[in-house]
Each structure stands twice: as C-alpha cells, then as structure tokens.
Design an enzyme around this catalytic site. Structure first.
Site, mmCIF file in Angstrom:
data_model
loop_
_atom_site.group_PDB
_atom_site.id
_atom_site.type_symbol
_atom_site.label_atom_id
_atom_site.label_comp_id
_atom_site.label_asym_id
_atom_site.label_seq_id
_atom_site.Cartn_x
_atom_site.Cartn_y
_atom_site.Cartn_z
ATOM 1 N N MET A 150 -5.649 -2.750 -5.145
ATOM 2 C CA MET A 150 -5.615 -2.658 -3.675
ATOM 3 C C MET A 150 -5.019 -1.321 -3.235
ATOM 4 S SD MET A 150 -4.641 -6.376 -2.158
ATOM 5 C CE MET A 150 -5.907 -7.590 -1.833
ATOM 6 N N GLY A 151 -4.748 -1.218 -1.940
ATOM 7 C CA GLY A 151 -4.149 0.015 -1.417
ATOM 8 C C GLY A 151 -4.792 0.493 -0.142
ATOM 9 N N ASP A 179 0.811 -1.231 0.000
ATOM 10 C CA ASP A 179 0.000 0.000 0.000
ATOM 11 C C ASP A 179 0.845 1.283 0.000
ATOM 12 O OD1 ASP A 179 -2.079 -1.807 0.256
ATOM 13 O OD2 ASP A 179 -2.317 -1.502 2.411
HETATM 14 O O1 F6P Z 1 -2.433 -3.988 3.365
HETATM 15 C C1 F6P Z 1 -2.247 -4.810 2.273
HETATM 16 C C2 F6P Z 1 -3.552 -5.241 1.707
HETATM 17 O O2 F6P Z 1 -3.293 -6.062 0.584
HETATM 18 C C3 F6P Z 1 -4.525 -4.121 1.343
HETATM 19 O O3 F6P Z 1 -4.188 -3.491 0.128
HETATM 20 C C4 F6P Z 1 -5.821 -4.871 1.331
HETATM 21 O O4 F6P Z 1 -6.928 -4.017 1.570
HETATM 22 C C5 F6P Z 1 -5.660 -5.855 2.443
HETATM 23 O O5 F6P Z 1 -4.271 -6.017 2.640
HETATM 24 C C6 F6P Z 1 -6.282 -7.197 2.185
HETATM 25 O O6 F6P Z 1 -6.117 -7.970 3.324
HETATM 26 P P1 F6P Z 1 -6.394 -9.534 3.412
HETATM 27 O O7 F6P Z 1 -5.174 -10.229 2.896
HETATM 28 O O8 F6P Z 1 -6.581 -9.761 4.870
HETATM 29 O O9 F6P Z 1 -7.570 -9.846 2.569
#
Ligand code: F6P
Length: 346
Positions: free
Chosen positions: A168-169, A126
């Site tokens: 994402m981000g 991010d």
């Molecule tokens: O913080 C990294 C990230 O990939 C974000 O961009 C995203 O919102 C989140 O983690 C997704 O998390 P998870 O792997 O718990 O679905």
C-alpha cells in the site's frame, strides 16, 4: 476542560495508543475526554462515548481504534461544517483532537479557519503527511510488509520464480522503499518514478545472468507505467467509486506487472497483494511510543490553546506545525533514501 477525540480515515496500528495517551494526560490535567465515533461522522451525527482511564486500560497494544473510523468528509454536504461546529457546542466540547491523515487533518485545517478549536495528530501507514518526519502506523506496516517479503523470498527461491509484491501507500512509495530495502528487494517501484518496463526486465535478466534463479520486485499500489512501456501510464484501479474525499481505490498493479515481466523475460512470475494486512494487528514498539508522544503533546497543545496545529516529529523532537502546512502537499519519498535502495537493484 471537555475534549473530544476522533480517529478518521483508514485505520492503522497505534490509534488506540494515541487515544489512551490523550485520556491519561487529560486526566492529569483534570480534563474529561469523549470519543466521537467513526471520524467526522461523530461530529455530524453524534453518539459520543465517555473515555476514562478504565475505558482505555489494556488497549495500548491493540490494533484498530476503539472509537471507530470512517472516511466521512464534513465538507461533502452543504451545511456539514456548520453542523459540526454546532454539535461541538451542543456536546459542550471546549476542544477537539483529530487523529488522522491528509484527509481528516485537511478537513480539520478548514474547520479551524471556521472557528473549530482543533489540534491534529498525524497517523497513516502511508507516511505521506508533510511537516512530520514520520506518522505512526508506518513502522508497523513496514515491519509487516518486510516479514511478508522474507516469507516470499524462500518460496521464490525454491521455485526459481520472480515474485512481485504489491504494498500500500496510495500515491507515495514510502512503504515500498522501506520494506523493499529491509526485505532485500531486487527492484522497488514507486509512484514518484514511472515504471519503465524495459529497465525492470533488464535488471531481472542481469541478475539471473549472474546465476540468480529468482527475483523479488516490490511495487507500490500507486505506481504507474511510463507510456513508452506500451501501457497507458494510468493508475491501476480496483473497480470502485471514489470515496468522499475523491480518492479512487488503488490496487492490482502487481498482476499487470507480473504478466508483463513473465512475457518479456520468460521467467515464471507470480504476484502477491499484501493489502489490508499491512494496516491490521498490533503496533510495533516504535509506533506505540510515537503515538503516545503525539497523544500527550496534542493534549498539552489543547491546554495551551495552541489550535490549528498538528503534533509532529522533527528529528527526535515533537513540535507543533500548522495544520494548513502539514496538509498542503503530500510528502513524497526522499530520493536520497530511494537512491540507497537502488544500489541493491538487479
Ligand atoms: O491511506 C491508507 C490506505 O491503507 C492506503 O494505503 C490505501 O490505498 C487505502 O488506505 C485503502 O483504503 P480502504 O481501507 O478504504 O480500502
């Protein structure tokens, strides 16, 4: 010295490169390293793993993390922080290197205040940690997203479609802005600026009136609509409970946006959610180098007794910044860079 290392939060390419750097540098300083499995869980419920040169051989280019990760928050349960401090003593650790993003390093900052000798290493796709120009993992995610946008371009053009690509981000638009610029997006939507649907559709209509028959819209998962667009101005979420750090699971805005664009412009519109593909696979050369520099520097910080700080990239130099400062506020997108992206909209 005996040093513990953990990787916490969402994984990202470059974690293994950082672990390898910590182990190899420690070796030259006659220190031992143990891996604490699955983030802070590894300090609450330890099953440590000895890390030596052999264990980290051949992992530089491999995605993920050999010591596992989790979103465990040591402050979630009463007694958690005390347990972490006690286990550090039981394991005979002199110091800890925590490799993580805002949550993992936020917990590290609080545990440091309670007496934990900890040094941080910033990672996250991010790129939202303050105090450092870049985190490792970001460059790989941007490259992956850019490659996807390139591929989407050809199919968008063949079918005369509008394609909405969701990246994402979390609550910042770094991946969207960088991959959008690199991929030649016609509109880039970020959480820092609420989405005005009228404006988005005008940009697409203007582009098509100039003879273009397709458009690429890149949207960050955490972007929100302004209220006047008829939507409620709230985050679009996947159905899921909050994690231990109180984060909701984002995702789905591209579908809502694609529907709205098609309805208003009458152009056929599709959406793609890139999701965890952005977090997987081999790190770019840039991320391997950055993770290696951070890992070596953090190990030196430990040996200097420079605790409560994080290795950070400022310009082209690696420096130490206080963990409390790095985790106090999210680093949002540089509006100067977003301004460059805007030059190419529509
Ligand atoms: O913080 C990294 C990230 O990939 C974000 O961009 C995203 O919102 C989140 O983690 C997704 O998390 P998870 O792997 O718990 O679905």
């Amino acid at each position: 010295m005996k040093i513990g290392v953990l990787t916490g939060g969402g994984d990202c390419p470059g974690l293994n490169a950082a672990i390898r750097a910590v182990v190899r540098k420690s070796d030259t300083l006659s220190s031992r390293v143990v891996g604490l499995r699955n983030g802070w869980k590894g300090l609450l419920d330890p099953s440590p793993m000895d890390l030596d040169g052999k264990m980290v051989s051949g992992i530089l280019h491999i995605g993920g993390t050999i010591i596992g990760t989790s979103r465990t928050n040591p402050f979630k349960d009463p007694g958690g922080p005390e347990k972490a401090l006690k286990n550090l003593r039981i394991l005979g650790l002199d110091a800890l290197i925590a490799i993580g993003g805002e949550d993992t390093l936020g917990a590290a900052a609080k545990l440091y205040e309670m007496g934990l000798p900890v040094v941080g290493v910033p990672k996250t796709i991010d790129n939202d940690l303050s105090g450092t120009d870049f985190t490792f993992g970001f460059d790989t995610a941007v490259s992956t997203a850019t490659d996807a946008i390139d591929r989407i371009h050809t199919t968008a053009e063949s079918h005369n479609r509008v394609m909405v690509v969701e990246v994402m981000g979390r609550h910042v638009g770094w991946i969207a802005t960088y991959s959008g610029i690199a991929g030649g997006a016609d509109v880039i939507l970020v959480p820092e600026i609420p989405i005005d649907l009228d404006e988005v559709c005008d940009l697409i209509l203007r582009r098509h009136s100039r003879g273009k028959s397709f458009s690429i819209v890149v949207v960050a998962e955490g972007a929100q609509f302004v209220e006047k667009a008829g939507a409620d101005g709230e985050l679009v979420l996947q159905e899921a409970p909050k994690d231990e750090f109180g984060h909701v699971r984002l995702g789905g805005i591209s579908q809502v946006l694609a529907k709205a664009i098609e309805k208003r412009t009458k152009f056929e519109t599709r959406y793609v959610v890139l999701g965890h593909i952005q977090r997987g696979g081999s790190p770019t050369a840039h991320d391997r180098v950055l993770a290696t520099r951070f890992g070596v520097f953090a190990t030196e910080m430990v040996h200097r007794g420079e605790f409560g700080k994080m290795a950070a990239l400022q310009g082209n130099r690696i420096v130490a910044v206080p963990l409390a400062e790095a985790t106090a506020t999210l680093k949002t997108v540089d509006m100067g860079i977003y301004g460059i992206a805007k030059e190419f909209f529509g």
